[in-house]
Design a protein around this motif. Structure first.
Motif, PDB file in Angstrom:
ATOM      1  N   ASN A 210      50.656  50.868  55.678  1.00 42.56           N
ATOM      2  CA  ASN A 210      49.586  50.397  54.800  1.00 42.56           C
ATOM      3  C   ASN A 210      49.922  50.332  53.321  1.00 42.56           C
ATOM      4  O   ASN A 210      49.145  49.790  52.539  1.00 42.56           O
ATOM      5  CB  ASN A 210      48.354  51.293  54.972  1.00 42.56           C
ATOM      6  N   HIS A 211      51.058  50.884  52.898  1.00 47.16           N
ATOM      7  CA  HIS A 211      51.372  50.892  51.465  1.00 47.16           C
ATOM      8  C   HIS A 211      51.705  49.493  50.960  1.00 47.16           C
ATOM      9  O   HIS A 211      52.402  48.718  51.616  1.00 47.16           O
ATOM     10  CB  HIS A 211      52.551  51.821  51.177  1.00 47.16           C
ATOM     11  N   VAL A 212      51.182  49.198  49.781  1.00 46.57           N
ATOM     12  CA  VAL A 212      51.514  47.967  49.082  1.00 46.57           C
ATOM     13  C   VAL A 212      51.693  48.316  47.609  1.00 46.57           C
ATOM     14  O   VAL A 212      50.916  49.096  47.052  1.00 46.57           O
ATOM     15  CB  VAL A 212      50.426  46.888  49.275  1.00 46.57           C
ATOM     16  N   PRO A 213      52.723  47.801  46.937  1.00 54.43           N
ATOM     17  CA  PRO A 213      52.940  48.142  45.532  1.00 54.43           C
ATOM     18  C   PRO A 213      51.791  47.670  44.648  1.00 54.43           C
ATOM     19  O   PRO A 213      51.136  46.648  44.914  1.00 54.43           O
ATOM     20  CB  PRO A 213      54.243  47.405  45.184  1.00 54.43           C
ATOM     21  N   GLY A 214      51.572  48.410  43.549  1.00 56.44           N
ATOM     22  CA  GLY A 214      50.524  48.045  42.610  1.00 56.44           C
ATOM     23  C   GLY A 214      50.725  46.688  41.968  1.00 56.44           C
ATOM     24  O   GLY A 214      49.770  46.080  41.479  1.00 56.44           O
ATOM     25  N   ASP A 215      51.955  46.186  41.977  1.00 58.39           N
ATOM     26  CA  ASP A 215      52.221  44.868  41.392  1.00 58.39           C
ATOM     27  C   ASP A 215      51.411  43.774  42.061  1.00 58.39           C
ATOM     28  O   ASP A 215      51.156  42.727  41.453  1.00 58.39           O
ATOM     29  CB  ASP A 215      53.712  44.532  41.489  1.00 58.39           C
ATOM     30  N   ARG A 216      51.009  43.988  43.283  1.00 55.70           N
ATOM     31  CA  ARG A 216      50.199  42.975  43.972  1.00 55.70           C
ATOM     32  C   ARG A 216      48.875  42.764  43.251  1.00 55.70           C
ATOM     33  O   ARG A 216      48.407  41.625  43.121  1.00 55.70           O
ATOM     34  CB  ARG A 216      49.971  43.400  45.418  1.00 55.70           C
ATOM     35  N   LEU A 217      48.286  43.849  42.758  1.00 53.13           N
ATOM     36  CA  LEU A 217      47.058  43.712  41.971  1.00 53.13           C
ATOM     37  C   LEU A 217      47.367  43.140  40.592  1.00 53.13           C
ATOM     38  O   LEU A 217      46.616  42.301  40.083  1.00 53.13           O
ATOM     39  CB  LEU A 217      46.361  45.066  41.839  1.00 53.13           C
ATOM     40  N   ARG A 218      48.456  43.580  39.979  1.00 55.57           N
ATOM     41  CA  ARG A 218      48.813  43.070  38.646  1.00 55.57           C
ATOM     42  C   ARG A 218      48.968  41.550  38.664  1.00 55.57           C
ATOM     43  O   ARG A 218      48.493  40.853  37.763  1.00 55.57           O
ATOM     44  CB  ARG A 218      50.106  43.717  38.158  1.00 55.57           C
ATOM     45  N   VAL A 219      49.637  41.043  39.670  1.00 55.48           N
ATOM     46  CA  VAL A 219      49.834  39.590  39.782  1.00 55.48           C
ATOM     47  C   VAL A 219      48.491  38.889  39.913  1.00 55.48           C
ATOM     48  O   VAL A 219      48.240  37.854  39.275  1.00 55.48           O
ATOM     49  CB  VAL A 219      50.747  39.277  40.993  1.00 55.48           C
ATOM     50  N   TRP A 220      47.610  39.446  40.720  1.00 50.71           N
ATOM     51  CA  TRP A 220      46.287  38.849  40.916  1.00 50.71           C
ATOM     52  C   TRP A 220      45.479  38.876  39.616  1.00 50.71           C
ATOM     53  O   TRP A 220      44.852  37.864  39.245  1.00 50.71           O
ATOM     54  CB  TRP A 220      45.547  39.605  42.017  1.00 50.71           C
ATOM     55  N   LEU A 221      45.491  39.994  38.915  1.00 47.54           N
ATOM     56  CA  LEU A 221      44.745  40.106  37.657  1.00 47.54           C
ATOM     57  C   LEU A 221      45.251  39.114  36.622  1.00 47.54           C
ATOM     58  O   LEU A 221      44.458  38.460  35.922  1.00 47.54           O
ATOM     59  CB  LEU A 221      44.851  41.538  37.119  1.00 47.54           C
ATOM     60  N   ASP A 222      46.563  38.997  36.522  1.00 50.99           N
ATOM     61  CA  ASP A 222      47.137  38.054  35.562  1.00 50.99           C
ATOM     62  C   ASP A 222      46.721  36.627  35.882  1.00 50.99           C
ATOM     63  O   ASP A 222      46.364  35.848  34.984  1.00 50.99           O
ATOM     64  CB  ASP A 222      48.663  38.186  35.577  1.00 50.99           C
ATOM     65  N   ALA A 223      46.729  36.275  37.150  1.00 48.45           N
ATOM     66  CA  ALA A 223      46.353  34.917  37.556  1.00 48.45           C
ATOM     67  C   ALA A 223      44.878  34.630  37.292  1.00 48.45           C
ATOM     68  O   ALA A 223      44.492  33.472  37.046  1.00 48.45           O
ATOM     69  CB  ALA A 223      46.669  34.719  39.041  1.00 48.45           C
ATOM     70  N   GLN A 224      44.055  35.702  37.282  1.00 48.99           N
ATOM     71  CA  GLN A 224      42.613  35.533  37.081  1.00 48.99           C
ATOM     72  C   GLN A 224      42.198  35.704  35.621  1.00 48.99           C
ATOM     73  O   GLN A 224      41.001  35.655  35.306  1.00 48.99           O
ATOM     74  CB  GLN A 224      41.850  36.539  37.945  1.00 48.99           C
ATOM     75  N   GLY A 225      43.158  35.928  34.716  1.00 48.70           N
ATOM     76  CA  GLY A 225      42.844  35.999  33.293  1.00 48.70           C
ATOM     77  C   GLY A 225      42.417  37.366  32.783  1.00 48.70           C
ATOM     78  O   GLY A 225      41.796  37.465  31.722  1.00 48.70           O
ATOM     79  N   TRP A 226      42.781  38.452  33.495  1.00 56.52           N
ATOM     80  CA  TRP A 226      42.471  39.809  33.046  1.00 56.52           C
ATOM     81  C   TRP A 226      43.570  40.301  32.110  1.00 56.52           C
ATOM     82  O   TRP A 226      44.748  40.004  32.307  1.00 56.52           O
ATOM     83  CB  TRP A 226      42.342  40.754  34.237  1.00 56.52           C
ATOM     84  N   THR A 227      43.197  41.098  31.091  1.00 56.02           N
ATOM     85  CA  THR A 227      44.127  41.565  30.060  1.00 56.02           C
ATOM     86  C   THR A 227      44.187  43.091  30.049  1.00 56.02           C
ATOM     87  O   THR A 227      43.140  43.752  30.026  1.00 56.02           O
ATOM     88  CB  THR A 227      43.684  41.081  28.672  1.00 56.02           C
ATOM     89  N   PRO A 228      45.401  43.706  30.052  1.00 51.66           N
ATOM     90  CA  PRO A 228      45.501  45.171  30.024  1.00 51.66           C
ATOM     91  C   PRO A 228      45.034  45.747  28.697  1.00 51.66           C
ATOM     92  O   PRO A 228      45.208  45.134  27.640  1.00 51.66           O
ATOM     93  CB  PRO A 228      46.996  45.432  30.248  1.00 51.66           C
ATOM     94  N   LEU A 229      44.452  46.948  28.758  1.00 49.78           N
ATOM     95  CA  LEU A 229      43.925  47.637  27.583  1.00 49.78           C
ATOM     96  C   LEU A 229      44.746  48.883  27.280  1.00 49.78           C
ATOM     97  O   LEU A 229      45.365  49.454  28.186  1.00 49.78           O
ATOM     98  CB  LEU A 229      42.461  48.043  27.824  1.00 49.78           C
TER      99      LEU A 229
END
Length: 332
Positions: A210-229
């Motif tokens: 079941n493990h998936v790297p956190g980069d999977r969410l990072r890629v999705w957030l970047d594609a959806q226009g989310w910005t890190p704080l």
């Protein structure tokens, strides 16, 4: 006055990391059966001699004098304790403690959150592993999602300064889950955080499947226009992301990412009063024997001495989980 407030050294380790945040487990008991933690439910290991309210007050006071300003009560499931309101009040009344947080699965949140807020609770994290009712039931072992969501709304109604949701990142249907949580925080001032699945001694097969790297969410957030704080000095290990069209935020805790331990700012104490220097370390230090009257100086000295042995980081990348059997031991 704390040492930090007085200009003293506060708590630091050999790598220059400063510690302002205490995660304090108050029980090992949990009433959920989450697939990644306690799939067979809680099983008692020895007498349940967990810290009393008075011991918690003494312990927190000692850490506050050493510069800790934020305390999180966790478990197990901390709200199975009937004296949880007294525990919250005792921590909140401690000079130097400005933030009192609670991590809960939300099973009785709607009934009690107003009282907990009145007792001094300022920050609330609720474990919500999916917003799809069937998947939530499959992961947690119970069909409780409507009650948990009602409790979250009740928490917002109290004016709680910070409400966050915790969801373990699982490989199966990750992107649909991202979409559901993003929609949930569009109009709510809530941070929904995904936590990368962590290997423990008891979940090796589950982790592999079941493990998936956190980069999977990072890629999705970047594609959806989310910005890190930027991360707050006394914040946890999450990186939060903001979006101009959303009131809330999305967060990611990725313990397998490079440099994850570099900014460690938190210490952990078990429900039996033992200091853990790392969630995935081995061994602990007994602090409970220093919680009697007249032991304040000895307690502070023992905490300081213990920090000299804190390692630079965990060894999860080498498959070394330390002696942690399951996350319910320490609340993550």
């Amino acid at each position: 006055m704390t040492e930090a407030a007085a200009g003293g050294p506060g708590l630091a380790d050999a790598f220059g990391r400063r510690f302002r945040y205490l995660r304090l487990s108050v029980t090992e008991v949990c009433n959920f059966r989450c697939t990644y933690c306690l799939p067979d439910g809680y099983r008692k290991l020895g007498p349940a001699r967990f810290l009393t309210v008075e011991e918690v007050r003494r312990l927190v006071a000692a850490f506050a004098r050493l510069g800790i300003g934020k305390v999180r009560l966790t478990g197990g499931e901390p709200t199975v304790r009937r004296d949880i309101e007294a525990l919250i009040a005792g921590v909140a009344a401690t000079p130097g403690i400005g933030k009192v947080a609670l991590t809960t699965n939300g099973w009785n949140l709607r009934r009690h959150v107003a009282a907990w807020r009145a007792a001094g609770l300022t920050h609330l994290n609720v474990s919500v592993d999916d917003l799809d009712r069937a998947r939530f039931a499959a992961i947690t072992g119970g069909d409780r999602l409507p009650a948990v969501l009602a409790g979250i709304d009740a928490a917002l109604d109290t004016g709680m300064p910070a409400v966050k949701l915790n969801s373990v990142l699982l490989a199966d249907r990750a992107e649909p889950s991202f979409e559901r949580f993003a929609a949930f925080v569009r109009d709510r001032p809530i941070t929904a955080r995904f936590i990368e699945l962590m290997r423990t001694a008891d979940n090796a097969a589950y982790f592999a499947a079941n493990h998936v790297p956190g980069d999977r969410l990072r890629v999705w957030l970047d594609a959806q226009g989310w910005t890190p704080l930027p991360r707050l000095p006394d914040g946890g290990p999450a990186t939060d992301y903001a979006h101009p069209d959303h009131r809330g935020r999305i967060g990611l805790i990725a313990p397998y990412a490079s440099g994850f331990c570099d900014g460690c700012n938190r210490l952990r104490v078990t429900a039996r009063g033992r200091l853990r220097l790392c969630l995935f370390g081995s061994g602990d230090i007994d602090l409970r024997r220093f919680l009697a009257d007249g032991q304040e100086a000895a307690l502070a000295a023992r905490i300081r001495l213990a920090l000299t042995g804190k390692a630079a980081g965990h060894r999860l990348h080498q498959g070394d989980t330390g002696d942690l059997r399951q996350l319910a031991q320490l609340g993550g």
